[in-house]
Design a protein around this motif. Structure first.
Motif, mmCIF file in Angstrom:
data_model
loop_
_atom_site.group_PDB
_atom_site.id
_atom_site.type_symbol
_atom_site.label_atom_id
_atom_site.label_comp_id
_atom_site.label_asym_id
_atom_site.label_seq_id
_atom_site.Cartn_x
_atom_site.Cartn_y
_atom_site.Cartn_z
ATOM 1 N N GLU A 58 0.842 -1.196 0.000
ATOM 2 C CA GLU A 58 0.000 0.000 0.000
ATOM 3 C C GLU A 58 0.876 1.245 0.000
ATOM 4 N N LYS A 60 1.702 4.837 0.841
ATOM 5 C CA LYS A 60 1.336 5.885 1.786
ATOM 6 C C LYS A 60 2.265 7.074 1.568
ATOM 7 N N ASN A 61 2.277 7.989 2.495
ATOM 8 C CA ASN A 61 3.065 9.209 2.309
ATOM 9 C C ASN A 61 4.567 8.948 2.319
ATOM 10 N N ASP A 62 4.995 7.902 3.028
ATOM 11 C CA ASP A 62 6.418 7.636 3.189
ATOM 12 C C ASP A 62 6.909 6.719 2.071
ATOM 13 N N SER A 66 7.995 2.504 1.854
ATOM 14 C CA SER A 66 7.490 1.602 0.816
ATOM 15 C C SER A 66 8.646 0.960 0.061
ATOM 16 N N GLY A 86 -3.623 5.192 -3.584
ATOM 17 C CA GLY A 86 -4.853 5.865 -3.195
ATOM 18 C C GLY A 86 -5.208 6.966 -4.176
ATOM 19 N N TRP A 89 -2.610 9.816 -4.418
ATOM 20 C CA TRP A 89 -1.217 9.555 -4.786
ATOM 21 C C TRP A 89 -0.952 9.996 -6.213
ATOM 22 N N ASN A 317 0.460 -3.150 9.223
ATOM 23 C CA ASN A 317 1.389 -3.571 8.178
ATOM 24 C C ASN A 317 2.680 -3.999 8.866
ATOM 25 N N ASN A 425 -4.936 2.003 12.372
ATOM 26 C CA ASN A 425 -5.742 3.163 11.991
ATOM 27 C C ASN A 425 -6.897 2.804 11.066
ATOM 28 N N THR A 426 -6.663 1.875 10.142
ATOM 29 C CA THR A 426 -7.691 1.509 9.166
ATOM 30 C C THR A 426 -7.571 0.032 8.842
#
Length: 592
Positions: A58, A60-62, A66, A86, A89, A317, A425-426
């Motif tokens: 997934e 994400k911002n980082d 990833s 997402g 992105w 994760n 968080n999700t």
């Protein structure tokens, strides 16, 4: 049989709309048309049943984190990676450089899913490849341009599809090994659809893309080559195998309609383990589910497989769950030798017949969508959503009644498990428990759904309340009925996270009443035979009724009315609606 109707007793009629006999013989295969083309379901190439082990990551911002996960995945057995992008992105050059740092673009297939900027993504991938001295023709993987799938998932109508044809032509010229369009059939099963509905709708989406690309001047064979079919595999083992095999048969029919010869339009299938049956509680059962689903995908002939991390429902994760997901496939290849036999389902009377039946029913659904003007028109009319929602409601009803079992959630739950403190968080389970409405969108979207979330909401309500109702199992009388009903009652209330107090058999009713009173239980479940309840239940209720709820395990027809008149109103049994009953007990016991 003793004179019973054969079809009612032995023929299985699953929700997929087909009939499954108790056995099949050689003569059952004589009229199966696809068997007249030997080898049509076998994979080309030297490896009999090879597939690519894919790790989903997934975005994400980082981007640095990833990238670390990509390197770890490729080092430890993954052969290709897929990024789950997402809506927000954006694949700018700096992001891609950091994301793919140290990754050989010429040797590693890199796919994207959910990208809203496929054109920009391709331009920047080509630019990055050239900077690293890699010819863009060596790029492989996928760009994730799926506007029809995005429309179905978001409910936002497509403004224009003109750019898609332009992008496909550009990719075919410079990067012929790069797939552009992932046909997302997986969304349907993960939203509650049956396997035949998933397959039929996926074919309808693929047909729309074929019509779009060929009308834009793309050769049909090349149009077929830039697509991949994403399907999910659930735990209905043999049907999932048959579904993937049926997908190739149906795709062959569509290709024939565009003049593509047999064997020339073979589509790339990416199978992903399902999310709809993953559970938050007892998450290690998700590993078993993923293993079964991986086996079905491999035997069914998938080209690329993603097994999801077992911790996914909690929003976590971890490197450990990623590693387990990879190792599931590695073990099936290196230790179970699943790659050694081409089309291993071939020749099985049952699977061959099941493949034909699944293909036939899915083709009916495909033709119904085509009669409405194709998938996009059928979706815009609301018909697709209605079909999926109807199947979802049937699944909900079966799960609520305990007829569709989710191990660790509505069947054999872990009695002393608590997850609230460890939730990520999700996703928060309650947010995914219905298809919902379209809100600000014009069309009703296809929303992912986890069936276990129905029960998880009840159990999390217990955890959040700060109370944990205590259930006392009152064993008395006939040991056969007593033991079976105590086990049933313990599992029943443990589904809501209640504390279960089990005791040895009581020789007298008074001894049981004394122990139940001393336990401080809010619920006393009577576990005995039907003929004992007429005496047992009124005595226990009379002694403890002001302190605890009296519940009868079973439904003693001959004494139910008398027991109700005595004030006993709670009965739990095999025909109880488990979900509704647990909601009612929570309402009674968790009041502030």
């Amino acid at each position: 049989m003793k004179g019973a109707d054969y079809r009612k007793k032995l023929v299985w009629n699953p929700e997929e709309g087909i009939h499954v006999n108790p056995y099949y013989r050689e003569e059952d295969l004589r009229n199966l048309e696809y068997l007249r083309q030997p080898g049509s379901l076998k994979k080309p190439g030297t490896a009999p049943n090879s597939w690519l082990i894919c790790q989903d990551i997934e975005l994400k911002n980082d981007a640095g984190e990833s990238n670390r996960r990509i390197r770890e995945a490729l080092k430890d057995g993954a052969q290709t990676v897929r990024f789950l992008a997402g809506d927000s992105w954006k694949p700018d050059t700096e992001q891609l450089e950091l994301l793919l740092d140290g990754i050989s673009l010429g040797d590693t297939g890199v796919s994207f899913k959910g990208s809203m900027y496929a054109d920009l993504l391709y331009e920047n991938l080509v630019r990055l490849a050239l900077q690293r001295g890699t010819d863009p023709s060596f790029l492989s993987g996928g760009l994730g341009a799926d506007p029809i799938g995005t429309m179905a998932l978001t409910g936002i109508p497509i403004a224009s599809l003109e750019n898609l044809g332009t992008l496909v032509k550009k990719v075919l010229r410079r990067s012929p090994s790069l797939r552009v369009i992932p046909v997302n059939g997986a969304m349907f099963q993960n939203a509650g659809a049956t396997l035949t509905e998933e397959l039929g709708f996926a074919m309808a989406m693929a047909s729309d893309y074929m019509a779009l690309l060929t009308s834009a001047g793309v050769d049909p064979a090349y149009a077929a080559a830039v697509m991949e079919l994403e399907l999910t595999t659930g735990t209905n083992y043999f049907m999932e195998i048959a579904k993937l095999r049926a997908a190739r048969i149906l795709w062959g029919r569509i290709c024939e309609g565009y003049g593509i010869g047999a064997g020339q339009g073979r589509i790339h299938i990416h199978a992903t383990s399902s999310t709809w049956n993953m559970t938050l509680y007892d998450p290690h059962v998700n590993i078993l589910r993923g293993t079964t689903e991986a086996m079905a995908a491999i035997i069914g002939g998938a080209d690329q497989i993603s097994i999801l991390p077992f911790e996914l429902p909690s929003g976590k994760n971890s490197s450990f769950s990623d590693r387990i997901a990879r190792n599931t496939q590695i073990i099936l290849r290196e230790e179970a030798y699943f790659d050694r036999v081409a089309d291993p389902a071939s020749g099985s009377y049952y699977l061959e017949h099941l493949t034909d039946a699944m293909a036939g029913k899915a083709w009916e659904i495909f033709l119904m969508a085509e009669a409405k003007g194709g998938f996009m028109k059928a979706f815009e009319s609301g018909w697709v959503g209605e079909v999926v929602d109807a199947s979802l409601q049937r699944k909900k009803e079966k799960a609520a009644q305990g007829r569709l079992r989710l191990l660790g959630t509505n069947a054999y739950p872990s009695f002393n498990e608590f997850v609230l403190a460890n939730l990520g968080n999700t996703p928060v389970p309650e947010e995914n428990i219905s298809t919902g409405d379209s809100g600000h969108t014009r069309l009703k979207p296809i929303r992912p759904f986890r069936l276990s979330a129905l029960f998880e909401k009840v159990r999390l309500e217990t955890e959040r309340s700060g109370k944990r109702p205590r259930v006392f199992l009152f064993r008395y009388g006939d040991p056969r009925w007593m033991s079976a009903r105590a086990m049933f009652a313990g599992n029943f209330f443990a589904c809501a996270g209640y504390e279960i107090v089990d005791q040895p058999v009581f020789r007298t009713i008074q001894a049981g009443i004394k122990a139940a009173g001393e336990s401080g239980a809010e619920i006393v479940v009577l576990c005995s035979s039907d003929d004992a309840y007429a005496e047992l239940a009124p005595k226990v209720h009379g002694a403890l009724g002001k302190e605890a709820l009296t519940v009868v395990a079973g439904y003693p027809d001959n004494s139910v009315e008398a027991l109700r008149k005595a004030g006993i109103t709670h009965f739990i049994h095999m025909k109880s609606n488990l979900l509704d009953a647990l909601k009612e007990f929570n309402h009674l016991l968790l009041k502030p």
